[in-house]
Scaffold this motif. Sequence first.
Motif, PDB file in Angstrom:
ATOM      1  N   THR A  34       0.826  -1.205   0.000  1.00  0.00           N
ATOM      2  CA  THR A  34       0.000   0.000   0.000  1.00  0.00           C
ATOM      3  C   THR A  34       0.860   1.254   0.000  1.00  0.00           C
ATOM      4  OG1 THR A  34      -1.623  -1.228   1.309  1.00  0.00           O
ATOM      5  CG2 THR A  34      -1.911   1.147   1.186  1.00  0.00           C
ATOM      6  N   VAL A  35       0.521   2.178  -0.885  1.00  0.00           N
ATOM      7  CA  VAL A  35       1.144   3.493  -0.926  1.00  0.00           C
ATOM      8  C   VAL A  35       0.217   4.430  -0.162  1.00  0.00           C
ATOM      9  CG1 VAL A  35       1.845   5.428  -2.404  1.00  0.00           C
ATOM     10  CG2 VAL A  35       2.204   3.053  -3.187  1.00  0.00           C
ATOM     11  N   VAL A  36       0.697   4.954   0.964  1.00  0.00           N
ATOM     12  CA  VAL A  36      -0.066   5.917   1.754  1.00  0.00           C
ATOM     13  C   VAL A  36       0.606   7.268   1.552  1.00  0.00           C
ATOM     14  CG1 VAL A  36      -0.832   6.591   4.055  1.00  0.00           C
ATOM     15  CG2 VAL A  36      -0.683   4.164   3.458  1.00  0.00           C
ATOM     16  N   TYR A  37      -0.133   8.195   0.944  1.00  0.00           N
ATOM     17  CA  TYR A  37       0.473   9.513   0.739  1.00  0.00           C
ATOM     18  C   TYR A  37      -0.321  10.574   1.476  1.00  0.00           C
ATOM     19  CZ  TYR A  37      -2.705  11.363  -2.922  1.00  0.00           C
ATOM     20  OH  TYR A  37      -3.783  11.858  -3.619  1.00  0.00           O
ATOM     21  N   PHE A  38       0.412  11.511   2.067  1.00  0.00           N
ATOM     22  CA  PHE A  38      -0.154  12.607   2.843  1.00  0.00           C
ATOM     23  C   PHE A  38      -0.027  13.887   2.029  1.00  0.00           C
ATOM     24  CE2 PHE A  38       1.060   9.393   5.838  1.00  0.00           C
ATOM     25  CZ  PHE A  38       0.058   9.412   6.796  1.00  0.00           C
ATOM     26  N   TYR A  39      -1.128  14.620   1.922  1.00  0.00           N
ATOM     27  CA  TYR A  39      -1.130  15.869   1.154  1.00  0.00           C
ATOM     28  C   TYR A  39      -1.850  16.939   1.970  1.00  0.00           C
ATOM     29  CZ  TYR A  39      -5.884  14.466  -0.076  1.00  0.00           C
ATOM     30  OH  TYR A  39      -7.201  14.093  -0.023  1.00  0.00           O
ATOM     31  N   PRO A  40      -1.409  18.204   1.828  1.00  0.00           N
ATOM     32  CA  PRO A  40      -1.924  19.265   2.703  1.00  0.00           C
ATOM     33  C   PRO A  40      -3.393  19.641   2.536  1.00  0.00           C
ATOM     34  CG  PRO A  40       0.202  19.888   1.786  1.00  0.00           C
ATOM     35  CD  PRO A  40      -0.241  18.644   1.073  1.00  0.00           C
ATOM     36  N   HIS A 145       6.443  13.676  -8.347  1.00  0.00           N
ATOM     37  CA  HIS A 145       6.636  12.698  -7.272  1.00  0.00           C
ATOM     38  C   HIS A 145       6.178  11.292  -7.676  1.00  0.00           C
ATOM     39  CE1 HIS A 145       6.788  10.628  -3.525  1.00  0.00           C
ATOM     40  NE2 HIS A 145       5.488  10.472  -3.501  1.00  0.00           N
ATOM     41  N   VAL A 146       5.024  11.185  -8.294  1.00  0.00           N
ATOM     42  CA  VAL A 146       4.507   9.860  -8.635  1.00  0.00           C
ATOM     43  C   VAL A 146       5.431   9.170  -9.648  1.00  0.00           C
ATOM     44  CG1 VAL A 146       2.554   8.589  -9.612  1.00  0.00           C
ATOM     45  CG2 VAL A 146       2.142  10.484  -8.024  1.00  0.00           C
ATOM     46  N   ALA A 147       5.944   9.929 -10.604  1.00  0.00           N
ATOM     47  CA  ALA A 147       6.881   9.349 -11.579  1.00  0.00           C
ATOM     48  C   ALA A 147       8.139   8.844 -10.867  1.00  0.00           C
ATOM     49  CB  ALA A 147       7.251  10.382 -12.640  1.00  0.00           C
ATOM     50  N   LYS A 148       8.659   9.617  -9.907  1.00  0.00           N
ATOM     51  CA  LYS A 148       9.837   9.187  -9.154  1.00  0.00           C
ATOM     52  C   LYS A 148       9.505   7.952  -8.321  1.00  0.00           C
ATOM     53  CE  LYS A 148      13.200  10.598  -5.640  1.00  0.00           C
ATOM     54  NZ  LYS A 148      13.234   9.273  -5.074  1.00  0.00           N
ATOM     55  N   LEU A 149       8.354   7.948  -7.681  1.00  0.00           N
ATOM     56  CA  LEU A 149       7.939   6.811  -6.867  1.00  0.00           C
ATOM     57  C   LEU A 149       7.841   5.552  -7.722  1.00  0.00           C
ATOM     58  CD1 LEU A 149       6.957   5.823  -4.067  1.00  0.00           C
ATOM     59  CD2 LEU A 149       4.634   6.364  -4.838  1.00  0.00           C
ATOM     60  N   ARG A 150       7.257   5.693  -8.904  1.00  0.00           N
ATOM     61  CA  ARG A 150       7.148   4.541  -9.816  1.00  0.00           C
ATOM     62  C   ARG A 150       8.535   4.002 -10.166  1.00  0.00           C
ATOM     63  NH1 ARG A 150       2.590   4.085 -13.450  1.00  0.00           N
ATOM     64  NH2 ARG A 150       4.178   3.773 -15.023  1.00  0.00           N
TER      65      ARG A 150
END
Length: 157
Positions: A34-40, A145-150
């Motif tokens: 699971t990818v849990v991402y926090f955003y403001p 960020h998502v591209a780097k995460l991938r």
Amino acid sequence: MAERLVPGDPAPNFTLTNSAGVDVSLADFRGRSTVVYFYPAAATPGCTKQACDFRDSLASLQQAGYEVVGISPDPVAKLATFAAAEGLSFPLLSDPGHSVAEAYAAWGEKKNYGKTYQGLIRSTVVIDPDGKVILAQYNVRATGHVAKLRRDLNVND
């Protein structure tokens, strides 16, 4: 504030309400990565860009065995509007008291225009099927960020 998570740490358990008003727990994802991402804040330019990048990468992430969950301090109604407006099909969870963000070290001191304040630190934590952290990234940029995460997870199109 909690210490930043590192690979091998147990991921803090949580139960939060999603954009549909249903409680969702980390335990619901046991057995899957699971990818849990926090955003403001939902519906702001950076957070919209990041959420749409996750939306556009969701099929390939899921094909590689990853679920995606977004967490913000926004109220449930705002998350529902955001999810509908952007066609987001992954869970968006409301953490208004930021207790989960604090447990994940995604809440802390920020600086903006010379002012220091407490707020949500844009962060992503990847959790393995057994509930252990395999990757934790803090102060990530919304764009790219998502591209780097991938790349970090070796997830291809």
